[in-house]
Design an enzyme around this catalytic site. Structure first.
Site, PDB file in Angstrom:
ATOM      1  N   GLU A 135       0.593  19.054   8.594  1.00 60.71           N
ATOM      2  CA  GLU A 135       1.225  18.498   9.892  1.00 60.71           C
ATOM      3  C   GLU A 135       0.659  19.234  11.085  1.00 60.71           C
ATOM      4  O   GLU A 135       0.261  20.277  10.966  1.00 60.71           O
ATOM      5  CB  GLU A 135       2.914  18.351  10.091  1.00 60.71           C
ATOM      6  CG  GLU A 135       3.619  17.753   9.035  1.00 60.71           C
ATOM      7  CD  GLU A 135       5.296  18.002   9.310  1.00 60.71           C
ATOM      8  OE1 GLU A 135       5.356  18.393  10.464  1.00 60.71           O
ATOM      9  OE2 GLU A 135       5.892  17.745   8.409  1.00 60.71           O
ATOM     10  N   GLU A 186       9.143  22.585   4.767  1.00 70.07           N
ATOM     11  CA  GLU A 186       9.299  23.517   5.747  1.00 70.07           C
ATOM     12  C   GLU A 186      10.688  24.654   5.305  1.00 70.07           C
ATOM     13  O   GLU A 186      11.435  25.017   6.131  1.00 70.07           O
ATOM     14  CB  GLU A 186       9.573  23.077   7.009  1.00 70.07           C
ATOM     15  CG  GLU A 186       8.235  22.627   7.768  1.00 70.07           C
ATOM     16  CD  GLU A 186       8.226  22.175   9.249  1.00 70.07           C
ATOM     17  OE1 GLU A 186       9.432  22.205   9.700  1.00 70.07           O
ATOM     18  OE2 GLU A 186       7.225  22.172   9.845  1.00 70.07           O
TER      19      GLU A 186
HETATM   20  C1  GAL Z   1       7.843  19.508  11.624  1.00 69.13           C
HETATM   21  C2  GAL Z   1       8.624  18.782  10.555  1.00 69.13           C
HETATM   22  C3  GAL Z   1       8.713  17.223  10.676  1.00 69.13           C
HETATM   23  C4  GAL Z   1       8.825  16.973  12.265  1.00 69.13           C
HETATM   24  C5  GAL Z   1       7.839  17.673  12.883  1.00 69.13           C
HETATM   25  C6  GAL Z   1       7.687  17.276  14.519  1.00 69.13           C
HETATM   26  O1  GAL Z   1       8.308  20.716  11.680  1.00 69.13           O
HETATM   27  O2  GAL Z   1       8.225  19.020   9.137  1.00 69.13           O
HETATM   28  O3  GAL Z   1       9.349  16.443  10.000  1.00 69.13           O
HETATM   29  O4  GAL Z   1      10.175  17.275  12.497  1.00 69.13           O
HETATM   30  O5  GAL Z   1       8.080  18.887  12.835  1.00 69.13           O
HETATM   31  O6  GAL Z   1       6.813  17.686  15.118  1.00 69.13           O
END
Ligand code: GAL
Length: 731
Positions: A449, A388
């Protein structure tokens, strides 16, 4: 000749900078620099400089060999001193490092090894520099070994099976030879793969290795008949590389030998958007895994690392894990190879890109990750972006170039969270928190994710939330499975994890897992776990505490059940309510959609006396599973169990000790916070909080072996219930 000697035993530890030995504590690796509660601690508690010492005599005579000290990982900057010599600090907590200590040893006497370990969040070392949503617990938290090699030896091996889908695969073996002699050395390298089913292939090459230099040779092994590495039958082979010195009498002298485990598979993300394993499209369903545990930080021994892989594959029925956000334990990856669980592995980092020096370390991490892990058939993709982070053309062009140079057999990804990010990798890997799956702008494409912070959920939250959490995972997976241009989706995340104050629920936990921090299931775990053929394992879990007053406005409508049964029959008390099919309308693409059962307003109304719920699951018209939930909601039994009944008497081996309070039918009572107290007898220790106030009706400690064999008994007690006990053997 080579000798690999485990070096985890007999260390001394002091949570401060050097002092006399008598102030140190005797410890065994892997080691956390402080044992913490499972939540409600400050990260300052593990951010300090500590000293590890080890006094040793060489376990084997040198006999002209070189000795290397190999660290699998220490958090986060290690300064290693052997006797009077100090090596340059190794900066990085997730990648291995190694020193040739031969010239500084007392070969016949005592040696003093010291590691000054800086476990502060050093801004000069990835992932640090800005805030990070996970904790980098301190300690020499992975294994250490001593490696003896001849001055001319094998430094690295990369086994690259080619044309694996043809009848005649060939196995290319890259071998790096190092010559630490003052003169050039002529060597013969022999490579062979054999197995008990008569598959074999062999090749050899003779080469001059200049003095104080390294050369690479490639052997091409042909002729074998090999089985493919698949998810159901992950065939693994051993490639033996032998290094000989020819001599005048024609009796070659064996200088070195290295065995490398590998598998033959073709893994490819294609322009059509799909992922193909061995030429067949495979829809990827995965979760992200952090390597941290309650109490012990990241210092989990092999058994716990392997258990995580088993949970992901067998309890959660996944085919892919992402090692967010760094290279993880070799034991975890070994187990993924053995059970057929695919892995997307990435370099350390989180949203922040540091200066030039920091980026140089990050490139070093790309190399360290790939050179450590390229022989794992389970790994299908290298993540070469800082998770990110913003675009950075020069940096990410360099990480991609390096990854491709080192490993021409695998594609790269790089996880971003904005859709118009510059696409420099082979696969556009994207964190999609839209609560749907957005249409890809590029292919190949994978969601890396979703969910996570958009819907944090504790195992003891109100029923409708824990249920909705599970349904969100089911909806996204269903949607992506219906999109031919999406290769797969990896949810955030497998397990709740400790974090900084900027994230999570204020108690230093991100409650984003489909399982809690102890790896115990929330309902979402069954949304995943039920996606498996019932011939392998039948799953049936109702997402309810079976009480009229828990949901907003009351009632239990709809009743959601996660199951891979074809039909469910529902009874309340003696009354048969109906027979139901899975909700294929809402979830057309999931192999085993959840059941959505309307219990209707007439059935369960205020004031009506609740009776027990009974759900019977059918597969091919036969009863395959049953779940009953008691209507009285009363604690019936304290249960205690270990994952492993035997531990090694090595002072580090551990198993999880799970305890829960259940109803008459064995269902966890999620709002039971009773205090459980533990006693242990025998050569093992309990790690964790004792006594423990249950969380969501359950929790876990660890049992850690001491150095003597024997029987261990753990007893647990809680008011108003019978005590429970469990025994283990330390061998
Ligand atoms: C994303 C990140 C993860 C975690 C997640 C929580 O932005 O890559 O490490 O923080 O959010 O939803």
């Amino acid at each position: 000749m080579r000798a690999i000697i485990p070096f985890n035993q007999d260390w001394l530890f002091l949570p401060e900078e050097a002092a006399p030995d008598d102030r140190f504590e005797a410890i065994t690796l892997p080691h956390t620099n402080v044992v913490l509660p499972h939540h409600n601690f400050d990260d300052a508690e593990y951010q300090f400089i500590s000293t590890y010492r080890k006094r040793f005599a060489l376990p084997e005579p040198l006999n002209g060999r070189r000795v290397y000290l190999d660290f699998d990982g220490a958090m986060i900057a290690s300064t290693v001193t052997i006797n009077e010599h100090t090596f340059e600090e190794y900066r990085g907590g997730y990648t291995p490092f190694s020193f040739d200590i031969t010239d500084y040893l007392n070969p016949d006497g005592d040696n003093l090894l010291t590691v000054r370990l800086d476990s502060n969040e050093r801004k000069d070392i990835p992932p640090f520099g800005f805030v990070v949503d996970y904790l980098a617990f301190g300690g020499i938290y992975r294994d250490v070994t001593l490696r003896y090699v001849a001055p001319c030896h094998v430094q690295r091996v990369f086994v690259r099976p080619q044309n694996v889908l043809t009848g005649s695969p060939n196995i290319e073996v890259d071998v790096w030879l190092a010559n630490q002699n003052d003169t050039a050395q002529q060597c013969t390298v022999l490579g062979a793969v054999e197995d008990d089913q008569n598959a074999e292939a062999e090749a050899s090459v003779t080469i001059d290795v200049p003095a104080h230099d390294t050369v690479k040779v490639t052997l091409s092994l042909t002729g074998g008949e090999f089985r493919l590495w698949t998810l159901d039958e992950p065939a693994l082979y051993a490639c033996l590389v032998q290094l000989y010195r020819p001599n005048a009498q024609d009796e070659p002298v064996l200088l070195d030998h290295v065995t490398t485990r590998f598998g033959l598979r073709e893994a490819e993300f294609r322009p059509d958007g799909g992922f193909y394993l061995n030429g067949e499209r495979l829809d990827l369903v995965g979760l992200n895994r952090h390597q941290t545990y309650p109490y012990i930080g990241a210092a989990a021994p092999a058994r716990l690392q392997r258990l995580d892989a088993d949970i992901l594959k067998h309890e959660l029925s996944l085919n892919l894990a992402r090692t967010s956000h760094y290279p993880q334990s070799p034991h975890f990856l070994d187990r993924c190879d053995e059970i057929g669980l695919l892995v997307f592995e990435e370099i350390p980092g989180w949203q922040h890109i540091g200066d030039e020096d920091w980026q140089t370390l990050s490139l070093r991490d790309v190399r360290a990750m790939i050179e450590r892990d390229w022989n794992h058939p389970s790994i299908i993709l290298w993540g070469v972006r800082i998770n990110e982070s913003q675009d950075n053309e020069a940096f990410y062009t360099a990480t991609n170039k390096l990854a491709h140079e080192l490993d021409p057999t695998r594609q790269t990804g790089g996880v971003r969270n904005f859709p118009d990010s510059q696409f420099l990798e082979d696969v556009f890997t994207f964190n999609d928190f839209s609560n749907t799956v957005v249409e890809p702008l590029y292919t190949p494409y994978m969601v890396t994710e979703f969910n996570g912070h958009m819907f944090p959920t504790k195992s003891y939250d109100q029923e409708e939330r824990v249920m909705e959490h599970a349904l969100r995972h089911a909806r996204i997976q269903d949607k992506q499975l219906g999109m031919p241009n999406v290769a797969g989706a990896i949810g955030w995340c497998a397990f709740d994890y400790n974090t900084h104050q900027e994230f999570g629920s204020g108690d230093r936990i991100c409650y984003h897992g489909v399982m809690d921090i102890f790896r115990l299931p929330k309902y979402a775990a069954y949304a995943y776990g039920s996606q498996v053929n019932p011939n392998q394992q039948v799953v049936l879990q109702a997402a309810t505490v079976w009480s009229m007053g828990d949901r907003s406005e009351g009632g239990i409508d709809p009743l959601i059940v996660f199951s891979n049964c074809e039909e469910l029959e529902v009874f309340i008390g003696d009354e048969r309510i109906g027979r139901y099919q899975p909700d294929r309308e809402t979830f057309p693409h999931l192999p085993y959609p959840p059941f959505k059962i309307s219990l209707g307003p007439g059935l369960l109304t205020w004031g009506r006396r609740m009776a027990d719920l009974r759900i019977v699951g059918y597969v091919a018209d036969e009863i395959a599973a049953e779940q009953c939930i008691a209507a009285d909601g009363l604690p019936y039994e304290l249960q205690l169990a270990v994952d492993a009944a035997e531990l090694d008497a090595d002072g580090a081996d551990m198993t999880r000790l799970v305890f829960r309070i259940v109803d008459r039918y064995g269902n966890r009572l999620p709002y039971t916070n009773q205090v459980v107290s533990f006693e242990i007898d025998g050569p093992a220790d309990l790690i964790g909080e004792n006594p423990f106030a249950l969380i969501g009706g359950q929790a876990a400690l660890f049992v850690k072996a001491q150095h003597q064999p024997g029987r261990v008994t753990v007893r647990a007690s809680t008011p108003r219930l019978q005590p429970a006990s469990v025994t283990l053997t330390i061998r």
